[in-house]
Every structure is written in C-alpha cells, then in structure tokens.
Scaffold this motif. Sequence first.
Motif, PDB file in Angstrom:
ATOM      1  N   ARG A 121       0.853  -1.094   0.079  1.00 44.13           N
ATOM      2  CA  ARG A 121      -0.101  -0.079   0.172  1.00 44.13           C
ATOM      3  C   ARG A 121       0.705   1.001   0.057  1.00 44.13           C
ATOM      4  O   ARG A 121       0.559   2.429  -0.512  1.00 44.13           O
ATOM      5  CB  ARG A 121      -0.878  -0.099   1.109  1.00 44.13           C
ATOM      6  N   LEU A 124       2.000   1.772  -3.336  1.00 48.55           N
ATOM      7  CA  LEU A 124       0.960   2.274  -4.445  1.00 48.55           C
ATOM      8  C   LEU A 124       0.883   3.697  -4.497  1.00 48.55           C
ATOM      9  O   LEU A 124       0.686   4.537  -5.342  1.00 48.55           O
ATOM     10  CB  LEU A 124      -0.200   1.680  -4.011  1.00 48.55           C
ATOM     11  N   VAL A 149       1.652  -0.146 -12.198  1.00 49.58           N
ATOM     12  CA  VAL A 149       1.385  -1.111 -11.523  1.00 49.58           C
ATOM     13  C   VAL A 149       2.713  -2.251 -11.947  1.00 49.58           C
ATOM     14  O   VAL A 149       3.169  -3.083 -11.271  1.00 49.58           O
ATOM     15  CB  VAL A 149       0.011  -2.115 -11.586  1.00 49.58           C
TER      16      VAL A 149
END
Lengths: 222, 261
Positions: A121, A124, A149
């Motif tokens: 996370r 990200l 990604v």
Amino acid sequence: MSSLISLEHLGFSYDSSSAPLFDDVNLEISRGDFLLIRGASGTGKSTLLRLVCRLQPHCRGRILFKGRTVESIPPAELRRQVLYTTQLPAMMDGTVRANLLFPFSFESNREKAVPPDDALRGMLEEFYLHDIPLDHHALNLSVGQQQRVALMRAILQKPEVILFDEPTSALDGESASMVFRIIEHLNRDQQMTVVMVTHSDYRPERITPAIYLLEHRKLRRL
Amino acid sequence: MNPPLDISLWQLLLGLVFILVAQVTSLVYHLGLNRDISIGTLRTFAQLFLMGYVLSFIFGSDNVWLTLGVFGVMVVSASFIIKGRVREKSVPYILPTVLTMFASYFATAVFVSGVIVGVEPWWEPRYFLPLGGMVIGNSMSALAIAIERLFSELRQQKNMVETRLCLGANYREASQDIFRNAISAGMIPSINAMMGVGLVFIPGMMAGQVLAGADPLQAVRYQIVIMLMLVGSTALTSFVTIRIVRRRCFGKGEELLLGSG
C-alpha cells in the motif's frame, strides 16, 4: 569505475540474408547511469534493449554484464538483474495484489521475502495509485494505472538495471509525466541504473542523462 | 450366431445412391462441391480396397516386421496430416512429434493387444493393426488441436510470456497456463466421447463387431477398452509432445522464438 553493461561491436540482422538493423554498436553503462536512447521508429531501439536481456539472440559482437558475457549467465538470473519492461503492460486476470506478487512464485525468486500488504500500500502511494485497493481487479485499471502497477511489480524484484521500452507510448500526458517522475525517483534516490528507449523529446527535470541517438545503423552520443 | 451377410459388387454400387443425393443437392444449391464429392468417392473406393488387399496380404504373411512397417507408415502419414493442419513454419516440431507418436502409440497398442486382450503373439496383425489404427486416428486429431493451441496461444500471449521471463520465470513457468490449455484442448474431445458413448452414438468399432455377428456384450467390452485406451494414449502423447515442442518454441536463452500473432 568498471562498467555494469558493455556492448562491444554489437550488430543485429533478422536473418543472414537481410541488411543489418544496426552494426558495430559500442556502449558502456555504469552503475547509477541514466541513459536515453532516441531514434525514429524501426531503427532497432527496442531490439537493442531486448538483446541485452536475451529476449532475442544477437548476431555479432559481445554483450557483457559485470564482465561476463550474457550467454554465460543463466537467463532467469540475468533477467532478474537486468529487467526489461515491455511497451504495453501485461496484466494477468486477477487482483492488483496477485499481479504484483506472482513473480515471487518463480523458482528463481523463491528466496525473496514476499512484501506484506502494508508495504504494498505504501508503494501504491509512491506510484500515484493511492486510491486503488489491492483487491481491485487489475484488468479494470486504465492503461496508465496498469503501466504503474507493472513498474511497481518490476521494482519489487529489486533489479540492478531497468530497461524501459517506450514506457509512455500508450499513455496520456498526465499519466506519462507520473511514470517519468517515478523513473527519475528510482534513479536519483535509489541509484537504480536506467536505460530508456524513446522517440519522444522527453528530458528528465533534475537529472542529466546521457543521450544517444540510433540512426543510420549506428549509435552515437549527442 | 449368424455370420455377416456378404455385400455383392452390385449391392455396393447401389450405395452410390447416397452420393447421387449429395451431388444433386450440391447442384441445386450451387454449393460447388460436385468435384470434391466425386474425388472423395473415388478415393474412398480406391483407398479402402487398397487397404483391404494390403491387410489380406499382411494377415496371411504372419510377419512381425511387415506388421510394424505398416504401423510405422500409419504414424508417418498421421504426422503429415498434423503438419497440414498446424501450418507452423518457424519451429521444427515434426520430428519430435513423429518419434513421440511412434513410441506412445506402440506402447499403447502393445499393452492393449498383448496384455488386456491377451493376443499371442502380441503383434498378431488382425488385432494389432486395427487397434493401432484407432489409437493413431483419434490421438492424431487431439495432437493437432494441442499443437495448434500451443502455437496460437504463445503468439497471442507473447507480451505476457515475455513479461514473466523478464520477472525471473524460466520458460516452463512463463508458459505454464498455455501448456495446460493446449493439453486440455486436445483431451476434451476424447473425454466428451466417453460421456456420450452408448447414449448418443454407437461407436464405429462396436457397430462393426455387432454387424459381423459378435455378441453385443463382448463388443461392449472391446469398446470400453478402446475408449480407455484412446483417453490414455491421447494424454500420454499430448503431454510428451507438447513438452518437447514447447521447449523448441524457446531458444538457448529461453527467449520466445515465435512472433506475436
């Protein structure tokens, strides 16, 4: 400083009867370098990158990684260290988490620790994907998000060199500048060696790259 | 038990009525199939009569090498049919395919004739050649489907395969899903055949035995052995062949040699 990658008199033809795509290409890449290779479509920029990580067999000359010819290094071991990213991101049918973690199931990556969800996370966010949950279906992301990604998936394998093949060719302006910012950050703050092929006029903001032009079958520094 | 009734030459020619129906249909609806129907009919007569004479000769000769020779010819012919269906030029797949077909079909046919049916000697042509022919004919189609699927998926999914290679996969890991899909695609028809047999169709061999006057329950046993044999030989041949052919789709550096489709 000794070279990380050396190309010595490298030449490539699709077959023995056709004219060479390029010939007598010489290049030294050191740890932490940021190289931009420019040239018109069809001059062999992508092929040059693909030869370095053995996605295509080369015809003439030598390619050395850390002083060893690439042929003497087991392919999976070479590609883990010299990681090539394709123009279009390849996502498998599954969640973002599954797409980020599937390389850890490969035999050559088994000794690597699988990052926990918290670490993913955090990454990200760094990749401007803070609003994407790990359980989101990857095929429902936009191409720009998929590209980030894919980039994150590559970085998770901790390669020494990343070869970027036109990483923004399918992206809109905003997505492209996000990807460029990430790549610059990787080079500047994580000392990752970057070789990028592009036919755009992109020039990094806070890094002075070594710029090369592949033209008329030769590679020359600008 | 009654012996089968003979079909005289005139009765055989009467069968051409069916071809007449097909020819008229083609003419009326402008299907353009008249030439193909004629050639197909001639070939059916010529090839089957030739086979009949060859089989009569072999059955009478009692020679193991002659039997194996015919078996070899059937395997090589099957490989040419596969080559015609697959049409892939960039990967040399025919030699490993022929060798695998020969080895696995031979093992299957020997097991069925020598062990299950218990024929002595195991190569008795009256058993070995029809059994071998059925294995080859059925597995050949499965193999063509599997090889074709392997090539087409590797081309279509080139980007994904290369991405996996770049992320540290070996060629087996990079093409694992495609490998599985190819073998499944080849096996599904013979598995489906097991589901439908006896319900929606009477298989050719069983029909033949019953027409020839055999006890239907014995014919059933033969047919069950045949069905099991076909599934097993299809699985074995597809697995070994696709494994070898997949390796040939990748070069020394485990790079994918096929272009994207």
